[in-house]
Design a protein around this motif. Structure first.
Motif, mmCIF file in Angstrom:
data_model
loop_
_atom_site.group_PDB
_atom_site.id
_atom_site.type_symbol
_atom_site.label_atom_id
_atom_site.label_comp_id
_atom_site.label_asym_id
_atom_site.label_seq_id
_atom_site.Cartn_x
_atom_site.Cartn_y
_atom_site.Cartn_z
ATOM 1 N N LYS A 66 -4.864 -5.079 9.899
ATOM 2 C CA LYS A 66 -5.878 -4.150 9.386
ATOM 3 C C LYS A 66 -5.943 -2.882 10.229
ATOM 4 O O LYS A 66 -6.060 -1.778 9.695
ATOM 5 C CB LYS A 66 -7.246 -4.838 9.366
ATOM 6 N N LEU A 71 -2.870 -0.750 9.438
ATOM 7 C CA LEU A 71 -3.028 -0.090 8.139
ATOM 8 C C LEU A 71 -4.034 1.045 8.208
ATOM 9 O O LEU A 71 -3.854 2.091 7.563
ATOM 10 C CB LEU A 71 -3.461 -1.113 7.083
ATOM 11 N N TYR A 120 3.311 -2.403 1.779
ATOM 12 C CA TYR A 120 3.001 -3.173 0.571
ATOM 13 C C TYR A 120 2.780 -4.654 0.925
ATOM 14 O O TYR A 120 1.801 -5.273 0.488
ATOM 15 C CB TYR A 120 4.145 -3.020 -0.422
ATOM 16 N N LEU A 179 -0.543 -5.210 2.731
ATOM 17 C CA LEU A 179 -1.666 -5.126 1.793
ATOM 18 C C LEU A 179 -1.787 -6.408 0.967
ATOM 19 O O LEU A 179 -2.889 -6.911 0.728
ATOM 20 C CB LEU A 179 -1.500 -3.912 0.881
ATOM 21 N N LYS A 180 -0.649 -6.938 0.528
ATOM 22 C CA LYS A 180 -0.669 -8.203 -0.220
ATOM 23 C C LYS A 180 -1.206 -9.337 0.648
ATOM 24 O O LYS A 180 -1.930 -10.211 0.173
ATOM 25 C CB LYS A 180 0.738 -8.538 -0.719
ATOM 26 N N ILE A 184 -4.941 -7.513 -1.390
ATOM 27 C CA ILE A 184 -5.149 -6.246 -2.079
ATOM 28 C C ILE A 184 -4.133 -6.139 -3.211
ATOM 29 O O ILE A 184 -2.929 -6.315 -2.999
ATOM 30 C CB ILE A 184 -4.989 -5.060 -1.101
ATOM 31 N N VAL A 233 -1.874 -4.322 -5.257
ATOM 32 C CA VAL A 233 -1.201 -3.045 -5.034
ATOM 33 C C VAL A 233 0.051 -2.949 -5.897
ATOM 34 O O VAL A 233 0.689 -3.952 -6.201
ATOM 35 C CB VAL A 233 -0.867 -2.899 -3.521
ATOM 36 N N MET A 286 -9.866 -4.071 4.258
ATOM 37 C CA MET A 286 -9.343 -3.716 5.577
ATOM 38 C C MET A 286 -10.439 -3.711 6.640
ATOM 39 O O MET A 286 -10.167 -3.456 7.810
ATOM 40 C CB MET A 286 -8.670 -2.327 5.526
#
Length: 238
Positions: free
Chosen positions: A145, A148, A178, A181-182, A186, A188, A215
């Motif tokens: 987090k 990101l 990506y 995030l997965k 999330i 996306v 996040m």
């Protein structure tokens, strides 16, 4: 744990299982605290420098430049907290038409330079070759987090009218972001296109702005509070 081998050429003033305090053997040098474990501050710093900074080839210099004064001051404060050094932020007027005032800092510190390179930031021109570092991919969610957050503070913006996301000339970097995030649940999507003016391919991703809350992290301490403020600002500005 981060590799200590590259620091043998420095004077070790203090050593624990968590950090080294080092000084250069010759010339003027700030005493520098080097963490031996990846933490949220380092993860954020790695993300934002991969986005808007670089390690110069000719000199062992770390540079970061952006238009957001609040973000660069917050980054400066995180650096000072982590490494226990002092740095200053400067401004640069871009004389081209309709350009915003830009803010930057330079850090001439070979110890920090070595650490950031070890974390996965390449030396020199990097836009096409950056990737999400192995240490970040295999860390706990709080580290992902923070990384990101750094990436989106540098590269994030509105995408496809109602979405939020980023674009990069490095497919490996886009795909790595990506995957992170997965990991955070999330939803996306990916896209890609060719910028016809420069005949250059770009790789993007985008998601609904509401997913930025995934996040968030409950953080404490000086660096934690700064990261929380940056997260709040990111959600407001998205």
């Amino acid at each position: 744990m981060l590799n200590q081998i590259g620091y043998k050429k420095y004077i070790v003033l203090e050593q624990t299982s968590d950090y080294l305090k080092l000084k250069a053997r010759t010339g003027p040098s700030q005493i520098t605290k080097i963490p031996l474990q990846i933490n949220e501050g380092l993860a954020f710093l790695t993300g934002i420098i991969l986005g808007d900074g670089h390690l110069t080839k000719s000199k062992k210099r770390i540079a970061l430049e952006m238009t957001n004064l609040k973000t660069i001051i917050a980054t400066k404060n995180i650096i000072q907290n982590i490494f226990e050094i002092k740095i200053g932020v400067h401004k640069r007027l871009d004389k081209r038409e309709n350009r915003q005032l830009r803010y930057y800092f330079y850090i001439y510190n070979s110890m920090i330079y070595h650490l950031l390179n070890q974390l996965g930031i390449p030396i020199g021109k990097k836009s096409d070759i950056v990737y999400v570092p192995y240490l970040i991919k295999n860390s706990k969610d709080s580290i992902k987090k923070a990384f990101l957050l750094g990436v989106f503070c540098a590269e994030g913006g509105k995408r496809r009218w109602k979405y939020y996301g980023l674009s990069s000339s490095s497919q490996k970097f886009r795909d790595g972001v990506y995957d992170l995030l997965k990991d955070l649940k999330i939803e996306v999507r990916k896209d890609q296109w060719v910028y016809k003016k420069y005949k250059k391919e770009y790789f993007g991703l985008y998601f609904e702005k509401s997913f930025l809350k995934n996040m968030r992290e409950c953080r404490s301490g000086q660096t934690g509070r700064i990261l929380n403020e940056l997260q709040n600002s990111l959600e407001v500005q998205a």
